[in-house]
Write an enzyme that holds these catalytic residues in place. Sequence first.
Site, short mmCIF file in Angstrom:
data_model
loop_
_atom_site.label_atom_id
_atom_site.label_comp_id
_atom_site.label_asym_id
_atom_site.label_seq_id
_atom_site.Cartn_x
_atom_site.Cartn_y
_atom_site.Cartn_z
N ARG A 102 -22.59 42.86 -69.55
CA ARG A 102 -21.88 41.95 -68.64
C ARG A 102 -22.19 40.52 -69.04
O ARG A 102 -23.33 40.09 -68.97
CB ARG A 102 -22.35 42.21 -67.20
CG ARG A 102 -21.65 43.37 -66.55
CD ARG A 102 -22.17 43.59 -65.14
NE ARG A 102 -22.05 42.41 -64.29
CZ ARG A 102 -22.28 42.42 -62.98
NH1 ARG A 102 -22.62 43.54 -62.38
NH2 ARG A 102 -22.15 41.32 -62.27
N LYS B 247 -27.46 46.41 -54.92
CA LYS B 247 -26.38 46.98 -54.10
C LYS B 247 -25.68 48.13 -54.83
O LYS B 247 -25.44 49.18 -54.24
CB LYS B 247 -25.35 45.91 -53.73
CG LYS B 247 -25.90 44.76 -52.90
CD LYS B 247 -24.81 43.78 -52.47
CE LYS B 247 -24.12 43.07 -53.61
NZ LYS B 247 -24.98 42.14 -54.36
N ARG C 39 -17.67 38.94 -49.20
CA ARG C 39 -18.55 37.92 -49.73
C ARG C 39 -18.26 36.54 -49.14
O ARG C 39 -18.90 35.57 -49.53
CB ARG C 39 -18.36 37.83 -51.24
CG ARG C 39 -19.41 38.60 -52.05
CD ARG C 39 -19.00 38.49 -53.51
NE ARG C 39 -20.10 38.55 -54.40
CZ ARG C 39 -20.43 39.63 -55.13
NH1 ARG C 39 -19.77 40.76 -54.98
NH2 ARG C 39 -21.43 39.58 -55.96
N ARG D 151 -31.13 43.17 -66.85
CA ARG D 151 -29.90 43.96 -66.88
C ARG D 151 -28.95 43.44 -67.96
O ARG D 151 -28.27 44.21 -68.63
CB ARG D 151 -29.22 43.91 -65.51
CG ARG D 151 -27.97 44.75 -65.39
CD ARG D 151 -27.51 44.86 -63.95
NE ARG D 151 -26.72 43.71 -63.53
CZ ARG D 151 -26.31 43.52 -62.27
NH1 ARG D 151 -26.61 44.37 -61.32
NH2 ARG D 151 -25.58 42.46 -61.98
N ARG E 64 -23.98 32.01 -59.84
CA ARG E 64 -23.70 33.12 -58.91
C ARG E 64 -24.58 32.98 -57.67
O ARG E 64 -24.14 33.27 -56.56
CB ARG E 64 -23.94 34.46 -59.60
CG ARG E 64 -22.79 34.81 -60.55
CD ARG E 64 -23.20 35.80 -61.60
NE ARG E 64 -23.54 37.10 -61.09
CZ ARG E 64 -24.25 38.00 -61.78
NH1 ARG E 64 -24.70 37.72 -62.98
NH2 ARG E 64 -24.51 39.17 -61.25
P1 ADP Z 1 -23.41 41.09 -58.52
O1 ADP Z 1 -23.60 41.57 -57.11
O2 ADP Z 1 -24.53 41.45 -59.41
O3 ADP Z 1 -23.05 39.63 -58.61
P2 ADP Z 1 -20.73 42.23 -58.69
O4 ADP Z 1 -20.30 43.25 -59.64
O5 ADP Z 1 -20.73 42.57 -57.24
O6 ADP Z 1 -22.19 41.83 -59.17
O7 ADP Z 1 -19.84 40.90 -58.86
C1 ADP Z 1 -19.59 40.34 -60.11
C2 ADP Z 1 -18.60 39.19 -59.98
O8 ADP Z 1 -17.34 39.70 -59.51
C3 ADP Z 1 -18.95 38.09 -58.97
O9 ADP Z 1 -19.80 37.11 -59.52
C4 ADP Z 1 -17.56 37.54 -58.63
O10 ADP Z 1 -17.09 36.68 -59.64
C5 ADP Z 1 -16.69 38.78 -58.64
N1 ADP Z 1 -16.59 39.39 -57.30
C6 ADP Z 1 -17.07 40.61 -56.94
N2 ADP Z 1 -16.82 40.86 -55.64
C7 ADP Z 1 -16.20 39.76 -55.15
C8 ADP Z 1 -15.70 39.38 -53.88
N3 ADP Z 1 -15.82 40.18 -52.82
N4 ADP Z 1 -15.11 38.17 -53.75
C9 ADP Z 1 -14.97 37.35 -54.80
N5 ADP Z 1 -15.43 37.64 -56.02
C10 ADP Z 1 -16.04 38.82 -56.22
#
Ligand code: ADP
Length: 188
Positions: free
Chosen positions: A134, A13, A88, A128, A146
């Site tokens: 991260r 994404k 999400r 990654r 996750r």
């Molecule tokens: P990925 O899609 O690889 O999991 P992101 O950077 O989108 O990576 O998200 C990393 C973390 O940030 C998630 O595991 C969550 O803990 C938090 N996070 C990101 N976006 C949201 C959201 N919309 N609602 C709740 N937590 C979020």
Amino acid sequence: MNIVLYGPPGAGKGTQAIKIAEKYNFVHLSTGDIFRKNIKENTELGKLASSYMDHGELVPDEVTIKMLEDTANQYPDAKGIIFDGFPRTIAQAEALDAFLEREHGQKVDKTLSLEVENEELIRRLLERGKTSGRPDDADENIISNRIVEYNNKTAPLKNYYVQQGKFYKIEGVGGIDAIFERLAAEIE
Ligand code: ADP
């Protein structure tokens, strides 16, 4: 135009959202990036977010929704927004619809879903993790969590958007440019 980029962790994404924002001159809003920026700057929000992110859990809706709205409000003249990693949960999707309607008289135009199999996701995330710095990518248990969170809380969103006729599946495997072409075709 408001586009939601949807898909599990590791689906690509972030990579694709950057390319879309560049090509169409859209604002790119990544909740994950905003949380990471706050963690880096050691803000109160960052401290709270990391207590969830470090375990691979979603940050609570209330906090996430407020942060997203505050950030989106900084771009009142956006020609388009690409939402990456938000919504999400169903509550987030409902909040986004209400926000777009209330503030701009707009709606989500399309939800583009990057489709990638579980094994490939885990492989990508571990890869990654070697370079991203991260913590949530470096540990297989956190990655699994996750994916569990995704299946429990985010997967139900598919139906939410299918029912509205806005859900488009995009094959998320292949070269970055090939995937981008598929997304662009759907946007145009
Ligand atoms: P990925 O899609 O690889 O999991 P992101 O950077 O989108 O990576 O998200 C990393 C973390 O940030 C998630 O595991 C969550 O803990 C938090 N996070 C990101 N976006 C949201 C959201 N919309 N609602 C709740 N937590 C979020």
